[in-house]
Write a protein that holds these residues in place. Structure first.
Motif, short mmCIF file in Angstrom:
data_model
loop_
_atom_site.label_atom_id
_atom_site.label_comp_id
_atom_site.label_asym_id
_atom_site.label_seq_id
_atom_site.Cartn_x
_atom_site.Cartn_y
_atom_site.Cartn_z
N LEU A 16 50.20 11.95 37.27
CA LEU A 16 49.08 12.86 37.45
C LEU A 16 49.44 13.90 38.50
O LEU A 16 49.91 13.58 39.59
CB LEU A 16 47.83 12.08 37.88
N GLU A 17 49.20 15.17 38.18
CA GLU A 17 49.57 16.24 39.10
C GLU A 17 48.53 16.38 40.21
O GLU A 17 47.35 16.04 40.05
CB GLU A 17 49.74 17.54 38.33
N VAL A 18 49.00 16.89 41.32
CA VAL A 18 48.17 17.00 42.52
C VAL A 18 46.94 17.86 42.23
O VAL A 18 47.02 18.91 41.60
CB VAL A 18 48.99 17.63 43.67
N GLY A 19 45.79 17.38 42.71
CA GLY A 19 44.55 18.11 42.53
C GLY A 19 43.74 17.71 41.33
O GLY A 19 42.58 18.11 41.18
N TYR A 20 44.35 16.92 40.45
CA TYR A 20 43.65 16.46 39.25
C TYR A 20 43.16 15.03 39.46
O TYR A 20 43.74 14.29 40.25
CB TYR A 20 44.59 16.54 38.03
N PRO A 21 42.05 14.67 38.78
CA PRO A 21 41.33 15.41 37.74
C PRO A 21 40.47 16.54 38.32
O PRO A 21 40.08 16.51 39.47
CB PRO A 21 40.45 14.34 37.10
N LYS A 22 40.21 17.53 37.46
CA LYS A 22 39.34 18.65 37.81
C LYS A 22 38.26 18.77 36.74
O LYS A 22 38.35 18.18 35.66
CB LYS A 22 40.15 19.95 37.86
N ASN A 23 37.22 19.54 37.07
CA ASN A 23 36.19 19.82 36.08
C ASN A 23 36.79 20.65 34.95
O ASN A 23 37.62 21.56 35.19
CB ASN A 23 35.03 20.56 36.70
N ILE A 24 36.39 20.38 33.73
CA ILE A 24 36.87 21.16 32.59
C ILE A 24 36.56 22.64 32.79
O ILE A 24 37.39 23.51 32.50
CB ILE A 24 36.24 20.64 31.28
N SER A 25 35.39 22.93 33.33
CA SER A 25 34.98 24.33 33.54
C SER A 25 35.89 25.06 34.51
O SER A 25 36.00 26.29 34.47
CB SER A 25 33.53 24.38 34.02
N GLU A 26 36.56 24.33 35.39
CA GLU A 26 37.46 24.96 36.37
C GLU A 26 38.80 25.31 35.74
O GLU A 26 39.37 26.37 36.03
CB GLU A 26 37.67 24.00 37.55
N VAL A 27 39.30 24.44 34.88
CA VAL A 27 40.62 24.66 34.28
C VAL A 27 40.52 25.46 32.99
O VAL A 27 41.36 26.32 32.71
CB VAL A 27 41.30 23.30 34.01
N PHE A 28 39.49 25.20 32.20
CA PHE A 28 39.28 25.89 30.93
C PHE A 28 37.85 26.46 30.92
O PHE A 28 36.97 25.91 30.26
CB PHE A 28 39.49 24.94 29.75
N PRO A 29 37.61 27.54 31.67
CA PRO A 29 36.25 28.11 31.74
C PRO A 29 35.74 28.52 30.36
O PRO A 29 36.48 29.10 29.55
CB PRO A 29 36.43 29.32 32.65
N GLY A 30 34.49 28.17 30.11
CA GLY A 30 33.87 28.48 28.83
C GLY A 30 33.98 27.38 27.80
O GLY A 30 33.41 27.48 26.71
N ILE A 31 34.69 26.31 28.15
CA ILE A 31 34.85 25.17 27.23
C ILE A 31 33.86 24.07 27.64
O ILE A 31 33.77 23.72 28.82
CB ILE A 31 36.29 24.63 27.26
N PRO A 32 33.12 23.52 26.69
CA PRO A 32 32.08 22.54 27.03
C PRO A 32 32.66 21.18 27.42
O PRO A 32 33.84 20.88 27.18
CB PRO A 32 31.26 22.42 25.74
N ASN A 33 31.81 20.35 28.02
CA ASN A 33 32.18 18.97 28.34
C ASN A 33 32.00 18.08 27.11
O ASN A 33 31.48 18.50 26.07
CB ASN A 33 31.30 18.45 29.48
N HIS A 34 32.42 16.83 27.23
CA HIS A 34 32.25 15.82 26.18
C HIS A 34 32.78 16.33 24.84
O HIS A 34 32.08 16.38 23.83
CB HIS A 34 30.77 15.42 26.05
N LEU A 35 34.06 16.68 24.83
CA LEU A 35 34.70 17.24 23.64
C LEU A 35 34.95 16.17 22.58
O LEU A 35 34.99 14.98 22.88
CB LEU A 35 36.03 17.89 24.03
N ASP A 36 35.14 16.62 21.35
CA ASP A 36 35.53 15.72 20.26
C ASP A 36 37.04 15.70 20.05
O ASP A 36 37.63 14.66 19.76
CB ASP A 36 34.86 16.14 18.95
N ALA A 37 37.68 16.88 20.19
CA ALA A 37 39.12 16.98 19.92
C ALA A 37 39.66 18.26 20.52
O ALA A 37 38.91 19.17 20.88
CB ALA A 37 39.38 16.95 18.41
N ALA A 38 40.98 18.32 20.63
CA ALA A 38 41.65 19.53 21.12
C ALA A 38 43.07 19.53 20.59
O ALA A 38 43.68 18.47 20.39
CB ALA A 38 41.64 19.59 22.64
N VAL A 39 43.63 20.73 20.37
CA VAL A 39 45.00 20.85 19.91
C VAL A 39 45.56 22.19 20.38
O VAL A 39 44.85 23.19 20.43
CB VAL A 39 45.08 20.73 18.37
N GLU A 40 46.82 22.19 20.76
CA GLU A 40 47.47 23.42 21.19
C GLU A 40 47.91 24.24 19.98
O GLU A 40 48.16 23.69 18.90
CB GLU A 40 48.67 23.12 22.08
N CYS A 41 48.01 25.58 20.14
CA CYS A 41 48.45 26.45 19.05
C CYS A 41 49.25 27.62 19.64
O CYS A 41 48.67 28.49 20.28
CB CYS A 41 47.24 26.98 18.26
#
Length: 434
Positions: free
Chosen positions: A124-149
């Motif tokens: 685990l990198e220093v400073g994590y865990p963080k709020n989703i809103s801090e790292v990915f602003p505009g992305i909601p909490n309690h997600l179902d899935a995610a994938v990189e593109c």
């Protein structure tokens, strides 16, 4: 006498506390000890590749590594998930490997409720865990899935997030969020990018989708256990040839015989491809009844198939049916001079040398010598692990995972310091286009 009621009450309270604590401990132990079987049709919570390209399938507080094998507790590999979130349930996960973004390159991201965890090499990198809103602003909490593109497939280096019927395209560079609706796609319980294709898992089925539009083409949904797990016996029905030629699960062994026929083994089944490119599939036991399943390595030599399973060598005369030679199986150590099991073996045309790969080393064994002993031990630098390999007139094909790499000769393979172009096993060996 007045003390007696108080003493009795204290004893009762302690007994209740002990019973409750014991029950919780027992419940927790039972929960962690529960045996999860992915071949029973589990709905995975998240799927992601690690830094070495091995897929991780998450279910509750457990983790399946690769396409077969038993579950283990997630906190064995990612301890902090349990420290910060005692349920250990991962909502979504992906590995970001955008080379133009060194901050996030080759990082694994896990999403739990409103938190995001970022790992590098399982730490685990220093400073994590963080709020989703801090790292990915505009992305909601309690997600179902995610994938990189990556931008080669999405126009910009992006992450696609899924929640209910909503899809969010997150631009990694600008942090802009574009909300979309993928009308033709089911709600994804997990999502996965694999061999440059995108898969939405829903229950124990999956659909391949276009990451820009969400369009699903072809005959979907398909059964995940046919393609992403080695569950050869989970049902009797289905198209065995279609499953085996298009499976993403790595091959256990592969060879071509003197007539040019290819035999490829995976779990309980094998594919035969003749010199006219005709494909057939059947169970290992139907053609090699003494083996049953799970071949470690196979090579062809003088019209015989040498098949290695654990520490034993089976030698079959090629024909209809294939016939096990008298006296076999025999110990691999006694026949080839090397302790089994081994990872791969192959003989190049017009030679008596079988090249044996065990771990990160390759050995030569002269099949015409008596006794047979391994010589010329060399390290393999380009691959940490080899699943299967075969040799033909055009050189050596080395298989790792769902891909293979072509080398002009054994010498080129051993001397290589970088991997050549990557080829898909399912497409380029077996003609599966989806």
């Amino acid at each position: 006498m007045k003390l007696l009621p108080h003493i009795l009450l204290m004893c009762l309270a302690l007994a209740l506390a002990w019973a409750q604590g014991g029950h919780q401990t027992q419940h927790k132990h039972q929960h962690h000890a529960a045996v999860l079987d992915r071949c029973k049709g589990l709905e995975m919570d998240a799927v992601a590749e690690n830094e070495e390209g091995i897929p991780y399938f998450f279910k509750g507080d457990h983790l399946f590594k690769g396409f077969h094998g038993k579950a283990e507790l997630s906190n064995k590999s990612f301890a902090e998930l349990d420290d910060h979130h005692h349920l250990g349930h991962v909502d979504a996960a992906f590995r970001m490997h955008f080379e133009e973004d060194p901050t996030h390159h080759n990082r694994m991201f896990f999403f739990l409720d409103n938190k995001v965890f970022r790992y590098f090499q399982h730490k685990l990198e220093v400073g994590y865990p963080k709020n989703i809103s801090e790292v990915f602003p505009g992305i909601p909490n309690h997600l179902d899935a995610a994938v990189e593109c990556p931008k080669t497939e999405c126009g910009q280096d992006s992450v696609i997030f899924f929640k209910d019927n909503n899809i969010f395209h997150y631009n990694v560079k600008t942090k802009a969020v574009e909300k979309k609706a993928f009308a033709s796609m089911p709600n994804c319980t997990s999502a996965f990018r694999f061999t440059e294709h995108y898969y939405c898992f829903h229950g124990h089925q999956f659909s391949k989708f276009n990451p820009k539009t969400g369009e699903v083409h072809g005959r979907y949904p398909k059964e995940a256990r046919d393609y992403f797990m080695r569950c050869s016996k989970f049902r009797d029905g289905g198209d065995h040839l279609e499953r085996e030629r298009c499976s993403r699960v790595h091959l256990d062994a592969i060879t071509s015989d003197d007539a040019g026929n290819i035999y490829a083994f995976r779990g309980h089944h094998f594919i035969r491809k003749d010199d006219n490119d005709t494909l057939t599939s059947n169970t290992v036991e139907s053609a090699f009844k003494e083996l049953h399943s799970e071949v470690d390595a196979v090579f062809s030599y003088q019209d015989h198939l040498y098949m290695i399973k654990d520490k034993h060598l089976f030698v079959y005369k090629v024909g209809k049916p294939h016939t096990l030679l008298d006296g076999y199986p025999k110990p691999v150590k006694g026949e080839l001079g090397i302790e089994g099991p081994i990872d791969a073996a192959f003989v190049c045309q017009d030679h008596h040398i079988v090249h044996i790969i065990k771990g990160s080393f390759i050995y030569d064994v002269n099949m015409s010598a008596t006794p047979r002993v391994p010589t010329n031990k060399r390290p393999i630098s380009v691959l940490k692990k080899v699943d299967a390999a075969m040799c033909g007139p055009d050189g050596v094909k080395v298989i790792r995972g769902s891909h293979f790499y072509h080398f002009g000769s054994v010498m080129q393979f051993v001397a290589a310091r970088a991997l050549p172009e990557q080829h898909r096993v399912s497409l380029e060996l077996f003609g599966c286009d989806h």
